[in-house]
Write a protein that holds these residues in place. Structure first.
Motif, mmCIF file in Angstrom:
data_model
loop_
_atom_site.group_PDB
_atom_site.id
_atom_site.type_symbol
_atom_site.label_atom_id
_atom_site.label_comp_id
_atom_site.label_asym_id
_atom_site.label_seq_id
_atom_site.Cartn_x
_atom_site.Cartn_y
_atom_site.Cartn_z
ATOM 1 N N TRP A 1 -4.665 -0.714 5.757
ATOM 2 C CA TRP A 1 -5.344 -0.345 4.791
ATOM 3 C C TRP A 1 -5.900 1.147 5.630
ATOM 4 C CZ3 TRP A 1 -10.621 2.714 4.456
ATOM 5 C CH2 TRP A 1 -11.365 1.866 5.607
ATOM 6 N N PRO B 1 -11.490 -1.805 1.119
ATOM 7 C CA PRO B 1 -10.046 -2.273 0.141
ATOM 8 C C PRO B 1 -9.610 -3.521 1.034
ATOM 9 C CG PRO B 1 -9.875 0.020 0.586
ATOM 10 C CD PRO B 1 -10.826 -0.122 1.534
ATOM 11 N N ASP B 2 -9.893 -3.905 2.459
ATOM 12 C CA ASP B 2 -10.255 -4.771 3.001
ATOM 13 C C ASP B 2 -11.354 -6.445 3.140
ATOM 14 O OD1 ASP B 2 -12.171 -4.094 4.042
ATOM 15 O OD2 ASP B 2 -11.720 -4.307 6.428
ATOM 16 N N LEU C 1 1.257 -0.933 -0.062
ATOM 17 C CA LEU C 1 0.178 0.072 -0.398
ATOM 18 C C LEU C 1 1.046 0.987 0.463
ATOM 19 C CD1 LEU C 1 -2.479 -1.286 2.574
ATOM 20 C CD2 LEU C 1 -3.308 -1.021 0.195
ATOM 21 N N VAL D 1 -5.290 1.513 -1.545
ATOM 22 C CA VAL D 1 -6.398 2.194 -0.971
ATOM 23 C C VAL D 1 -7.688 2.976 -1.713
ATOM 24 C CG1 VAL D 1 -7.383 3.893 1.463
ATOM 25 C CG2 VAL D 1 -5.475 2.749 1.321
#
Length: 709
Positions: A394, A678-679, A68, A589
């Protein structure tokens, strides 16, 4: 091109107690929250993130942060990585997380033993003697990949750590061995360092940063170094130094059971079990010994034997190499010519969760076993920790890149602590279920623990230690006599009754379980970085039962995005099929908006693009097409979403085992929309279109999720 490639194309003082130097408890600490008006990743004088502990959780977190674009470094107090197998079961959700780590899930699936060798738990009087029963933990749907693109895995923790370190090295991380002067010069850490043999011995907080003091031994001489960081993450295990330094207490049950773990190799035993009775766990009960054998790899003959341990009447010295070999022979039912005992270590089983996961104005964070420690029943420990890291990465990146204020870190605790509490209860129930079989056989472990407590705390405590030990061993010998062949057989009325009870336990699924699909995939965040709707309480998991329950897909806010296979539409002659989970980017992200190809949905998508730009966060749109209207997909989406170009057209791939459409599976209409974090958890959804101004609604949504205005 593989799936990961395609998706990417789319987008100490050893032995001394630590010096507690954080802040005087009970006093307010004067410090400012991390600013989200600047990129904190750009300041070379302060390391953005320092991770303490290089277990699987710390390694996974460091990989995600690096991907990231967040600079981080890891301190690990051990000089080398342990070869003790430890955790070994990886559930569906963790394998999905590993799918994001450049092919890691595929590497594990290739490297693990064949599922036929570990799908069963076997209960027996010895490894070469009569079988009392067995439980097959795999069901047909577990192989169909309907609910998840990944299957569960059986893969020892030390092997996983090796793969994770290799992933870090591929990301240009530098692993510095013990005794190295590297990392201890006058320059600040730049990030992408893993320092072995470096122990965090104190932490202190200033207005702008956290200072961690690390100790390191070079040629017998101890050196210290202060490391300044914006965020400090403790992933340093169940005995976490960071948790203690931060003054964070654990809540729950302590000392559920004490055990000795004996790690050994025997290819002969491995080959025998491979050919005669393959399995993952072997529960052995006989008149001479009781233990649980974990078969980490039958091909290699690698095992860990867990046996009960009762201090102070017993101590670790009682488990010498010779005694451990004899104990193994008793459980096997014969001597082994090639036994090689590698390590003998005691450990204590707890069921506790930290009272908080985040402290010091969102700058000190706990994850993994540092935040929660469970019984190993069901394999929740490492899996919960890996999912902690996925949730946290994130959010840290959002803070470091100026996308969100540091208050978003609080949502990590809001979301993950309830999951840890739930998993604690489930693992304790599963541990209790493991006691059901020996109890039915007449050797209730809770009775043994009660006897031990009476000897320690009751009348027995006044007796000499040698007599206490003799009494304890005598009672255990009498208890194990219940397992004699003369008693435990179908011709003996009492033995027949006990064996019938054991069979019922297996038939009714009341023994120790391995898989929990509903909990592994169906866990949900009820508050945090999510926007609840009127159906927020629909589909919330019932209290744990300790039994296997099927996963039911849900698109409620806070739930994991349901998996279906989709075919990516393009002008290319080759057709690529991916999971909906693969549409979520793992390298930035980025939020994913899933819509149908309808006029109002395109309007919502344009609003999402516009608002994402305002919030300085990346967004991508997935247009999910029905199979019967694909002729115009390319022109229509491109024209409807112009000038924005970050979108992907897909069509769902129907399977005979799962004929439902995407929207009906999610219990929504085609006018619906889903915003994915993002997860891969759903941040917001609308079930039948947005009634109000879509731009205003998107501003409300992103503001609520990111905590930014």
């Amino acid at each position: 091109m593989g799936v990961s490639g395609f998706i990417k194309g789319l987008n100490g003082f050893y032995g001394n107690k630590p010096r507690i130097k954080l802040y005087p408890f009970g006093f307010h600490i004067q410090s400012r929250e991390l600013s989200h008006s600047q990129d904190l990743n750009a300041d070379d004088s302060i390391l953005p993130v320092l991770i303490i502990g290089a277990g699987p959780v710390g390694l996974v977190l460091s990989i995600f942060l690096t991907k990231l674009g967040v600079k981080c470094a890891i301190l690990e107090k051990s000089k080398t990585f342990s070869n003790h197998p430890q955790a070994h079961f990886i559930n569906n959700r963790s394998m999905e997380v590993f799918r994001k780590l450049d092919g890691l899930a595929e590497e594990i699936q290739i490297s693990q033993p064949p599922v036929e060798l570990w799908r069963k738990f076997i209960y027996c009087t010895s490894l070469t003697g009569p079988i009392l029963g067995s439980v097959d933990h795999m069901q047909p749907q577990d192989f169909e990949k309907v609910i998840s693109p990944e299957s569960v895995a059986h893969f020892s923790q030390y092997k996983l750590s090796r793969l994770l370190v290799k992933k870090l090295e591929d990301l240009n991380f530098h692993v510095c061995g013990p005794g190295s002067q590297e990392g201890f010069d006058s320059c600040p850490l730049k990030g992408r360092e893993l320092l072995m043999g470096h122990e965090c011995i104190s932490i202190s907080a200033a207005d702008e940063f956290i200072t961690a003091t690390a100790s390191h031994s070079v040629e017998g001489k101890y050196m210290e170094r202060n490391i300044n960081c914006h965020i400090l993450v403790g992933t340093d295990g169940a005995g976490s130094t960071i948790r203690k330094l931060a003054g964070i207490e654990l809540r729950g049950e302590k000392d559920l059971q004490k055990l000795v773990s004996i790690h050994f190799f025997s290819r002969g035993l491995g080959q025998y079990l491979l050919n005669k009775r393959p399995g993952m766990l072997f529960f052995v009960f006989n008149t001479e010994a009781i233990g649980v054998l974990v078969a980490h790899d039958l091909e290699q003959g690698e095992f860990v034997l867990q046996v009960p341990f009762y201090p102070p009447q017993q101590n670790v010295d009682d488990f010498s190499l010779e005694i451990c070999e004899k104990l193994i022979f008793k459980l096997v039912g014969q001597e082994l010519s090639d036994i090689d005992v590698i390590e003998i270590k005691p450990w204590v089983m707890h069921a506790e969760v930290a009272e908080k996961f985040v402290s010091c104005d969102n700058r000190i964070i706990l994850a993994g076993d540092a935040a929660h420690r469970f019984p190993p029943a069901g394999g929740f420990g490492m899996n919960t920790g890996i999912q902690d890291a996925h949730n946290l990465a994130w959010k840290i990146a959002s803070v470091m890149k100026g996308i969100a204020p540091s208050s978003i870190i609080r949502t990590y605790e809001m979301e993950r602590r309830p999951i840890a509490i739930f998993n604690t209860a489930l693992s304790v129930q599963n541990f209790r279920a493991a006691m059901a079989v020996p109890a039915a056989l007449g050797i209730d472990p809770s009775f043994a623990n009660s006897v031990h407590q009476v000897i320690n705390d009751g009348v027995g405590s006044i007796l000499p230690s040698s007599i206490q030990k003799t009494i304890l061993e005598g009672i255990f010998t009498i208890g194990r006599a219940q397992l004699a062949e003369s008693l435990l057989n179908e011709k003996n009325p009492l033995g027949s009754s006990r064996l019938a009870k054991v069979r019922r336990i297996f038939e009714e699924g009341k023994s120790l379980q391995l898989q929990f699909p509903a909990e592994d995939l169906g866990f949900r965040y009820l508050e945090g970085a999510v926007v609840p709707d009127n159906d927020s309480l629909v589909g919330v998991l019932e209290p744990p039962t300790g039994r296997r329950r099927d996963y039911i897909p849900s698109a409620n806010p806070g739930s994991r995005l349901p998996h279906i296979d989709v075919r990516v539409l393009s002008n290319s002659s080759s057709e690529v099929t991916v999971s909906t989970l693969d549409l979520v980017c793992g390298d930035k992200v980025e939020f994913l908006l899933i819509v149908a190809p309808l006029k109002e949905s395109y309007k919502l998508a344009r609003a999402a693009f516009k608002v994402a730009e305002e919030f300085k966060v990346s967004a991508k749109v997935c247009v999910l097409w029905p199979a019967d209207s694909l002729d115009e997909f390319e022109v229509r989406s491109k024209k409807a979403l112009a000038p924005w170009e970050k979108f992907i057209d897909v069509v769902e791939v129907r399977k005979s085992s799962n004929p439902s459409s995407w929207w009906s599976m999610c219990q929504m209409t085609e006018k619906a929309a889903i915003l994915v974090r993002p997860d891969e958890h759903i941040a917001w959804r609308v079930k039948s279109g947005v009634d109000k101004d879509p731009v205003s609604e998107m501003r409300r949504v992103f503001s609520a999720i990111l905590g930014a205005k």
